[in-house]
Design a protein around this motif. Structure first.
Motif, PDB file in Angstrom:
ATOM      1  N   TRP A  54       0.840  -1.207   0.000  1.00 18.30           N
ATOM      2  CA  TRP A  54       0.000   0.000   0.000  1.00 18.30           C
ATOM      3  C   TRP A  54       0.870   1.251   0.000  1.00 18.30           C
ATOM      4  O   TRP A  54       0.627   2.190  -0.753  1.00 18.30           O
ATOM      5  CB  TRP A  54      -0.939   0.013   1.215  1.00 18.30           C
ATOM      6  CG  TRP A  54      -1.619   1.331   1.358  1.00 18.30           C
ATOM      7  CD1 TRP A  54      -2.711   1.777   0.675  1.00 18.30           C
ATOM      8  CD2 TRP A  54      -1.199   2.415   2.184  1.00 18.30           C
ATOM      9  NE1 TRP A  54      -3.000   3.067   1.040  1.00 18.30           N
ATOM     10  CE2 TRP A  54      -2.082   3.481   1.965  1.00 18.30           C
ATOM     11  CE3 TRP A  54      -0.164   2.589   3.091  1.00 18.30           C
ATOM     12  CZ2 TRP A  54      -1.966   4.699   2.621  1.00 18.30           C
ATOM     13  CZ3 TRP A  54      -0.049   3.802   3.744  1.00 18.30           C
ATOM     14  CH2 TRP A  54      -0.941   4.838   3.510  1.00 18.30           C
ATOM     15  N   ASP A  57       2.553   1.720  -3.416  1.00 17.41           N
ATOM     16  CA  ASP A  57       1.564   2.182  -4.387  1.00 17.41           C
ATOM     17  C   ASP A  57       1.199   3.649  -4.145  1.00 17.41           C
ATOM     18  O   ASP A  57       1.109   4.443  -5.077  1.00 17.41           O
ATOM     19  CB  ASP A  57       0.320   1.291  -4.298  1.00 17.41           C
ATOM     20  CG  ASP A  57      -0.731   1.653  -5.319  1.00 17.41           C
ATOM     21  OD1 ASP A  57      -0.417   1.621  -6.528  1.00 17.41           O
ATOM     22  OD2 ASP A  57      -1.863   1.972  -4.911  1.00 17.41           O
ATOM     23  N   THR A  58       1.015   4.002  -2.889  1.00 13.43           N
ATOM     24  CA  THR A  58       0.650   5.376  -2.538  1.00 13.43           C
ATOM     25  C   THR A  58       1.767   6.349  -2.893  1.00 13.43           C
ATOM     26  O   THR A  58       1.513   7.424  -3.453  1.00 13.43           O
ATOM     27  CB  THR A  58       0.316   5.473  -1.039  1.00 13.43           C
ATOM     28  OG1 THR A  58      -0.782   4.596  -0.765  1.00 13.43           O
ATOM     29  CG2 THR A  58      -0.055   6.878  -0.638  1.00 13.43           C
ATOM     30  N   LYS A  61       1.782   6.995  -6.588  1.00 15.83           N
ATOM     31  CA  LYS A  61       0.660   7.807  -7.063  1.00 15.83           C
ATOM     32  C   LYS A  61       0.709   9.245  -6.551  1.00 15.83           C
ATOM     33  O   LYS A  61       0.160  10.146  -7.181  1.00 15.83           O
ATOM     34  CB  LYS A  61      -0.665   7.181  -6.628  1.00 15.83           C
ATOM     35  CG  LYS A  61      -0.980   5.878  -7.304  1.00 15.83           C
ATOM     36  CD  LYS A  61      -2.274   5.310  -6.765  1.00 15.83           C
ATOM     37  CE  LYS A  61      -2.603   3.976  -7.405  1.00 15.83           C
ATOM     38  NZ  LYS A  61      -3.802   3.382  -6.803  1.00 15.83           N
ATOM     39  N   LEU A  62       1.335   9.464  -5.429  1.00 14.26           N
ATOM     40  CA  LEU A  62       1.301  10.764  -4.763  1.00 14.26           C
ATOM     41  C   LEU A  62       1.788  11.940  -5.619  1.00 14.26           C
ATOM     42  O   LEU A  62       1.136  12.987  -5.633  1.00 14.26           O
ATOM     43  CB  LEU A  62       2.087  10.686  -3.455  1.00 14.26           C
ATOM     44  CG  LEU A  62       1.883  11.813  -2.464  1.00 14.26           C
ATOM     45  CD1 LEU A  62       0.414  11.952  -2.087  1.00 14.26           C
ATOM     46  CD2 LEU A  62       2.708  11.564  -1.219  1.00 14.26           C
ATOM     47  N   CYS A  65      -1.021  12.995  -7.944  1.00 12.79           N
ATOM     48  CA  CYS A  65      -2.360  13.085  -7.361  1.00 12.79           C
ATOM     49  C   CYS A  65      -2.710  14.550  -7.068  1.00 12.79           C
ATOM     50  O   CYS A  65      -1.912  15.290  -6.496  1.00 12.79           O
ATOM     51  CB  CYS A  65      -2.403  12.266  -6.075  1.00 12.79           C
ATOM     52  SG  CYS A  65      -4.041  12.107  -5.382  1.00 12.79           S
ATOM     53  N   SER A  72      -8.354   9.769  -1.587  1.00 13.04           N
ATOM     54  CA  SER A  72      -8.524   8.479  -2.263  1.00 13.04           C
ATOM     55  C   SER A  72      -7.335   7.552  -2.031  1.00 13.04           C
ATOM     56  O   SER A  72      -7.426   6.354  -2.277  1.00 13.04           O
ATOM     57  CB  SER A  72      -8.733   8.682  -3.764  1.00 13.04           C
ATOM     58  OG  SER A  72      -7.540   9.142  -4.371  1.00 13.04           O
ATOM     59  N   LEU A  73      -6.227   8.085  -1.547  1.00 11.82           N
ATOM     60  CA  LEU A  73      -5.042   7.267  -1.297  1.00 11.82           C
ATOM     61  C   LEU A  73      -5.022   6.661   0.105  1.00 11.82           C
ATOM     62  O   LEU A  73      -4.193   5.801   0.390  1.00 11.82           O
ATOM     63  CB  LEU A  73      -3.776   8.108  -1.498  1.00 11.82           C
ATOM     64  CG  LEU A  73      -3.575   8.702  -2.892  1.00 11.82           C
ATOM     65  CD1 LEU A  73      -2.333   9.571  -2.907  1.00 11.82           C
ATOM     66  CD2 LEU A  73      -3.496   7.618  -3.939  1.00 11.82           C
ATOM     67  N   ALA A  80      -8.241   2.167  -2.433  1.00  9.60           N
ATOM     68  CA  ALA A  80      -7.055   1.516  -1.878  1.00  9.60           C
ATOM     69  C   ALA A  80      -7.325   0.052  -1.566  1.00  9.60           C
ATOM     70  O   ALA A  80      -6.423  -0.770  -1.591  1.00  9.60           O
ATOM     71  CB  ALA A  80      -6.600   2.238  -0.617  1.00  9.60           C
TER      72      ALA A  80
END
Length: 86
Positions: A54, A57-58, A61-62, A65, A72-73, A80
């Protein structure tokens, strides 16, 4: 209602054991940041996610974003939760 609180004690054990190690986090601000990260990782775990996956992935994406989509994260959001724990 159970007579003991073993699940709670087991959940907080890593924090209790680590207190000595985290005593010198560098500053109060660093300690607060560490607590926030630990809280997010514990939330991911409680929601059935692999905390390391997690977080990876976060963090990927951060950068792209939008500020309005940061929620949403979070590990308890539906988006998630699409990632199963191992």
């Amino acid at each position: 209602m159970p007579i003991d609180n073993n699940p709670v004690e087991n959940a907080i054990r890593p924090i209790a054991v680590g207190k000595k190690n985290w005593l010198f986090a560098g500053s109060e601000r660093a300690g607060k940041r560490a607590a926030a990260i630990q809280s997010l990782l514990a939330t991911a775990k409680l929601n059935g996610l692999d905390p390391a996956a997690w977080l990876r992935d976060t963090l990927e994406k951060l950068p792209t974003c939008l500020n309005s989509q940061i929620d949403s994260l979070l590990p308890f959001r539906k988006e998630a939760l699409q990632q199963p724990a191992p």
